[in-house]
Design a protein around this motif. Structure first.
Motif, PDB file in Angstrom:
ATOM      1  N   UNK A   1      -5.281   3.859   0.243  1.00  0.00           N
ATOM      2  CA  UNK A   1      -6.244   3.423   1.262  1.00  0.00           C
ATOM      3  C   UNK A   1      -7.233   2.422   0.669  1.00  0.00           C
ATOM      4  N   UNK A   2      -7.706   2.699  -0.542  1.00  0.00           N
ATOM      5  CA  UNK A   2      -8.627   1.755  -1.182  1.00  0.00           C
ATOM      6  C   UNK A   2      -7.951   0.413  -1.449  1.00  0.00           C
ATOM      7  N   UNK A   3      -6.710   0.452  -1.878  1.00  0.00           N
ATOM      8  CA  UNK A   3      -5.979  -0.801  -2.093  1.00  0.00           C
ATOM      9  C   UNK A   3      -5.773  -1.529  -0.763  1.00  0.00           C
ATOM     10  N   UNK A   4      -5.388  -0.801   0.261  1.00  0.00           N
ATOM     11  CA  UNK A   4      -5.118  -1.428   1.552  1.00  0.00           C
ATOM     12  C   UNK A   4      -6.344  -1.974   2.243  1.00  0.00           C
ATOM     13  N   UNK A   5      -7.498  -1.392   1.970  1.00  0.00           N
ATOM     14  CA  UNK A   5      -8.711  -1.841   2.648  1.00  0.00           C
ATOM     15  C   UNK A   5      -9.632  -2.668   1.757  1.00  0.00           C
ATOM     16  N   UNK A   6      -9.185  -3.041   0.590  1.00  0.00           N
ATOM     17  CA  UNK A   6     -10.021  -3.815  -0.323  1.00  0.00           C
ATOM     18  C   UNK A   6     -10.350  -5.174   0.281  1.00  0.00           C
ATOM     19  N   UNK A   7     -11.598  -5.541   0.184  1.00  0.00           N
ATOM     20  CA  UNK A   7     -12.044  -6.807   0.772  1.00  0.00           C
ATOM     21  C   UNK A   7     -11.391  -8.004   0.095  1.00  0.00           C
ATOM     22  N   UNK A   8     -11.031  -7.867  -1.160  1.00  0.00           N
ATOM     23  CA  UNK A   8     -10.433  -8.992  -1.875  1.00  0.00           C
ATOM     24  C   UNK A   8      -9.105  -9.412  -1.237  1.00  0.00           C
ATOM     25  N   UNK A   9      -8.442  -8.511  -0.528  1.00  0.00           N
ATOM     26  CA  UNK A   9      -7.180  -8.832   0.123  1.00  0.00           C
ATOM     27  C   UNK A   9      -7.361  -9.407   1.518  1.00  0.00           C
TER      28      UNK A   9
ATOM     29  N   UNK B   1       0.830  -1.209   0.000  1.00  0.00           N
ATOM     30  CA  UNK B   1       0.000   0.000   0.000  1.00  0.00           C
ATOM     31  C   UNK B   1       0.865   1.261   0.000  1.00  0.00           C
ATOM     32  N   UNK B   2       1.930   1.229   0.769  1.00  0.00           N
ATOM     33  CA  UNK B   2       2.852   2.364   0.786  1.00  0.00           C
ATOM     34  C   UNK B   2       3.548   2.566  -0.540  1.00  0.00           C
ATOM     35  N   UNK B   3       3.950   1.471  -1.183  1.00  0.00           N
ATOM     36  CA  UNK B   3       4.581   1.582  -2.497  1.00  0.00           C
ATOM     37  C   UNK B   3       3.594   2.109  -3.536  1.00  0.00           C
ATOM     38  N   UNK B   4       2.340   1.726  -3.426  1.00  0.00           N
ATOM     39  CA  UNK B   4       1.335   2.259  -4.347  1.00  0.00           C
ATOM     40  C   UNK B   4       1.210   3.771  -4.187  1.00  0.00           C
ATOM     41  N   UNK B   5       1.232   4.240  -2.955  1.00  0.00           N
ATOM     42  CA  UNK B   5       1.187   5.686  -2.714  1.00  0.00           C
ATOM     43  C   UNK B   5       2.381   6.373  -3.382  1.00  0.00           C
ATOM     44  N   UNK B   6       3.567   5.818  -3.204  1.00  0.00           N
ATOM     45  CA  UNK B   6       4.765   6.418  -3.801  1.00  0.00           C
ATOM     46  C   UNK B   6       4.713   6.408  -5.326  1.00  0.00           C
ATOM     47  N   UNK B   7       4.213   5.326  -5.899  1.00  0.00           N
ATOM     48  CA  UNK B   7       4.096   5.249  -7.356  1.00  0.00           C
ATOM     49  C   UNK B   7       3.111   6.289  -7.864  1.00  0.00           C
ATOM     50  N   UNK B   8       1.993   6.431  -7.167  1.00  0.00           N
ATOM     51  CA  UNK B   8       1.006   7.443  -7.578  1.00  0.00           C
ATOM     52  C   UNK B   8       1.585   8.849  -7.500  1.00  0.00           C
ATOM     53  N   UNK B   9       2.345   9.130  -6.468  1.00  0.00           N
ATOM     54  CA  UNK B   9       2.971  10.449  -6.357  1.00  0.00           C
ATOM     55  C   UNK B   9       3.987  10.662  -7.472  1.00  0.00           C
ATOM     56  N   UNK B  10       4.713   9.603  -7.825  1.00  0.00           N
ATOM     57  CA  UNK B  10       5.694   9.677  -8.907  1.00  0.00           C
ATOM     58  C   UNK B  10       5.031   9.963 -10.243  1.00  0.00           C
ATOM     59  N   UNK B  11       3.793   9.480 -10.389  1.00  0.00           N
ATOM     60  CA  UNK B  11       3.041   9.701 -11.623  1.00  0.00           C
ATOM     61  C   UNK B  11       2.343  11.053 -11.631  1.00  0.00           C
ATOM     62  N   UNK B  12       2.736  11.915 -10.734  1.00  0.00           N
ATOM     63  CA  UNK B  12       2.246  13.297 -10.644  1.00  0.00           C
ATOM     64  C   UNK B  12       0.791  13.396 -10.220  1.00  0.00           C
ATOM     65  N   UNK B  13       0.309  12.413  -9.475  1.00  0.00           N
ATOM     66  CA  UNK B  13      -1.031  12.529  -8.899  1.00  0.00           C
ATOM     67  C   UNK B  13      -0.926  13.406  -7.656  1.00  0.00           C
ATOM     68  N   UNK B  14      -1.996  14.092  -7.330  1.00  0.00           N
ATOM     69  CA  UNK B  14      -1.929  14.941  -6.150  1.00  0.00           C
ATOM     70  C   UNK B  14      -1.970  14.091  -4.876  1.00  0.00           C
ATOM     71  N   UNK B  15      -1.737  14.736  -3.760  1.00  0.00           N
ATOM     72  CA  UNK B  15      -1.610  14.038  -2.480  1.00  0.00           C
ATOM     73  C   UNK B  15      -2.875  13.248  -2.142  1.00  0.00           C
ATOM     74  N   UNK B  16      -4.037  13.878  -2.283  1.00  0.00           N
ATOM     75  CA  UNK B  16      -5.277  13.231  -1.873  1.00  0.00           C
ATOM     76  C   UNK B  16      -5.649  12.053  -2.763  1.00  0.00           C
ATOM     77  N   UNK B  17      -5.402  12.170  -4.054  1.00  0.00           N
ATOM     78  CA  UNK B  17      -5.682  11.059  -4.963  1.00  0.00           C
ATOM     79  C   UNK B  17      -4.755   9.879  -4.674  1.00  0.00           C
ATOM     80  N   UNK B  18      -3.499  10.156  -4.406  1.00  0.00           N
ATOM     81  CA  UNK B  18      -2.545   9.094  -4.074  1.00  0.00           C
ATOM     82  C   UNK B  18      -2.912   8.422  -2.762  1.00  0.00           C
ATOM     83  N   UNK B  19      -3.286   9.219  -1.790  1.00  0.00           N
ATOM     84  CA  UNK B  19      -3.680   8.681  -0.494  1.00  0.00           C
ATOM     85  C   UNK B  19      -4.937   7.832  -0.614  1.00  0.00           C
ATOM     86  N   UNK B  20      -5.904   8.305  -1.373  1.00  0.00           N
ATOM     87  CA  UNK B  20      -7.137   7.550  -1.572  1.00  0.00           C
ATOM     88  C   UNK B  20      -6.861   6.223  -2.278  1.00  0.00           C
ATOM     89  N   UNK B  21      -6.005   6.243  -3.281  1.00  0.00           N
ATOM     90  CA  UNK B  21      -5.669   5.009  -3.999  1.00  0.00           C
ATOM     91  C   UNK B  21      -5.025   3.994  -3.071  1.00  0.00           C
TER      92      UNK B  21
END
Length: 79
Positions: free
Chosen positions: A55-63, A33-53
Motif C-alpha cells: 500500500x505504501x509503495x502503491x500510494x507513494x507520491x513519488x509515483x 504493487x501486487x508483485x511487491x506484496x507477493x515478494x514480501x510474503x515470500x520473504x516470510x513477512x506477515x500478512x499485515x507487513x506485506x500489505x502495508x508495504x
C-alpha cells in the motif's frame, strides 16, 4: 531502450491517446504493487507487513507522475 519499446507498444495498440498511456501506466503500477506484496510474503513477512508495504509503495507520491502524465513512462519503468 525499454521505454522506447513501451511507448511503441502502446502506440501500436491504442494510437496516440493520452488515456491509453495513463491506463497502461496505472495497470503496470498496480501490478508492481501486487508483485511487491507477493515478494514480501515470500520473504516470510506477515500478512499485515506485506500489505502495508504494498500500500505504501502503491500510494507513494513519488509515483504520482508516472500515472498522471503519459510522458513519465520512463519513470514508471525505471522504479
Amino acid at each position: 531502450m525499454l521505454y522506447n519499446f513501451y511507448t511503441a507498444f502502446v502506440l501500436v495498440l491504442f494510437g496516440p491517446r493520452a488515456g491509453a498511456f495513463i491506463a497502461c501506466s496505472v495497470t503496470i503500477h498496480l501490478l508492481s504493487s501486487g508483485f511487491l506484496y507477493l515478494i514480501c510474503r515470500r520473504l516470510a513477512m506477515n500478512f499485515y507487513a506485506s500489505l502495508l508495504a504494498s500500500i505504501l509503495y502503491g500510494s507513494a507520491y513519488v509515483h504520482f507522475g508516472a500515472y498522471s502524465w503519459p510522458a513519465a513512462g520512463q519513470h514508471l519503468l525505471s522504479v
